[in-house]
Design a protein around this motif. Structure first.
Motif, PDB file in Angstrom:
ATOM      1  N   ARG A   7       0.830  -1.205   0.000  1.00 17.19           N
ATOM      2  CA  ARG A   7       0.000   0.000   0.000  1.00 17.19           C
ATOM      3  C   ARG A   7       0.864   1.253   0.000  1.00 17.19           C
ATOM      4  O   ARG A   7       0.552   2.232  -0.677  1.00 17.19           O
ATOM      5  N   SER A  51       2.331   1.837  -3.478  1.00 26.56           N
ATOM      6  CA  SER A  51       1.353   2.453  -4.378  1.00 26.56           C
ATOM      7  C   SER A  51       1.180   3.939  -4.070  1.00 26.56           C
ATOM      8  O   SER A  51       1.107   4.768  -4.984  1.00 26.56           O
ATOM      9  N   GLU A  69       1.920   6.787  -6.758  1.00 27.92           N
ATOM     10  CA  GLU A  69       0.783   7.518  -7.305  1.00 27.92           C
ATOM     11  C   GLU A  69       0.604   8.917  -6.736  1.00 27.92           C
ATOM     12  O   GLU A  69       0.103   9.806  -7.430  1.00 27.92           O
ATOM     13  N   TYR A  84       7.825  -1.752  -3.412  1.00 28.08           N
ATOM     14  CA  TYR A  84       7.189  -2.884  -4.097  1.00 28.08           C
ATOM     15  C   TYR A  84       8.024  -4.151  -3.922  1.00 28.08           C
ATOM     16  O   TYR A  84       7.496  -5.227  -3.626  1.00 28.08           O
ATOM     17  N   LYS A 105       0.442  -5.095  -8.959  1.00 27.93           N
ATOM     18  CA  LYS A 105       0.735  -3.662  -8.917  1.00 27.93           C
ATOM     19  C   LYS A 105       2.184  -3.374  -9.309  1.00 27.93           C
ATOM     20  O   LYS A 105       2.459  -2.393  -9.992  1.00 27.93           O
ATOM     21  N   PHE A 129       3.458  -1.250 -12.480  1.00 28.16           N
ATOM     22  CA  PHE A 129       4.440  -0.186 -12.277  1.00 28.16           C
ATOM     23  C   PHE A 129       5.614  -0.347 -13.243  1.00 28.16           C
ATOM     24  O   PHE A 129       6.028   0.616 -13.889  1.00 28.16           O
TER      25      PHE A 129
END
Length: 131
Positions: A74, A77, A81, A93, A113, A117
């Motif tokens: 989380r 991300s 973002e 990640y 994710k 990416f």
């Protein structure tokens, strides 16, 4: 309490302040609970656009639970973002995926994710495919 806060946030979208109080009460009840810290951070960022506070809470969550793949994912991300720090996002990640592997958890969300990416941000379709 954290689970109830998440439930209320999903079912009572228009009661932002009451939902925030529930998340805050969960953190106040156990300030070292990384899951609750990350949940509050995500709420602050995604619902209230309070990104600086969210970043500080995410950092506390990672410090409290450095081997929790969900929290690391989380935060990765969020960093990608919202903060737009792609180098740091990639580190988180990778840490998330490594934490999942050590815990013997198959977390397709973190893999997906990170693959997105790699493809969308880094332009590396080959590396994304190899995941």
């Amino acid at each position: 309490l954290g689970s109830y806060a998440a439930f209320c946030a999903r079912t009572r979208h228009d009661d932002v302040d009451a939902n925030l109080l529930l998340y805050q009460a969960a953190v106040d009840a156990d300030p070292a609970d990384g899951v609750n810290l990350a949940a509050l951070a995500l709420y602050l960022s995604s619902v209230m656009d309070r990104h600086q506070e969210a970043d500080a809470l995410f950092r506390k969550a990672v410090a409290a639970a450095p081997n929790n793949g969900d929290i690391l994912g989380r935060y990765a991300s969020f960093v990608a973002e919202v903060v737009h720090d792609n180098d740091s996002a990639e580190v988180y990640y990778k840490r998330a995926i490594e934490a999942d592997q050590k815990a013997r958890v198959d977390n397709a969300e973190n893999l997906g994710k990170y693959a997105y990416f790699l493809h969308a941000v880094r332009g590396d379709l080959h590396a994304a495919d190899e995941l």
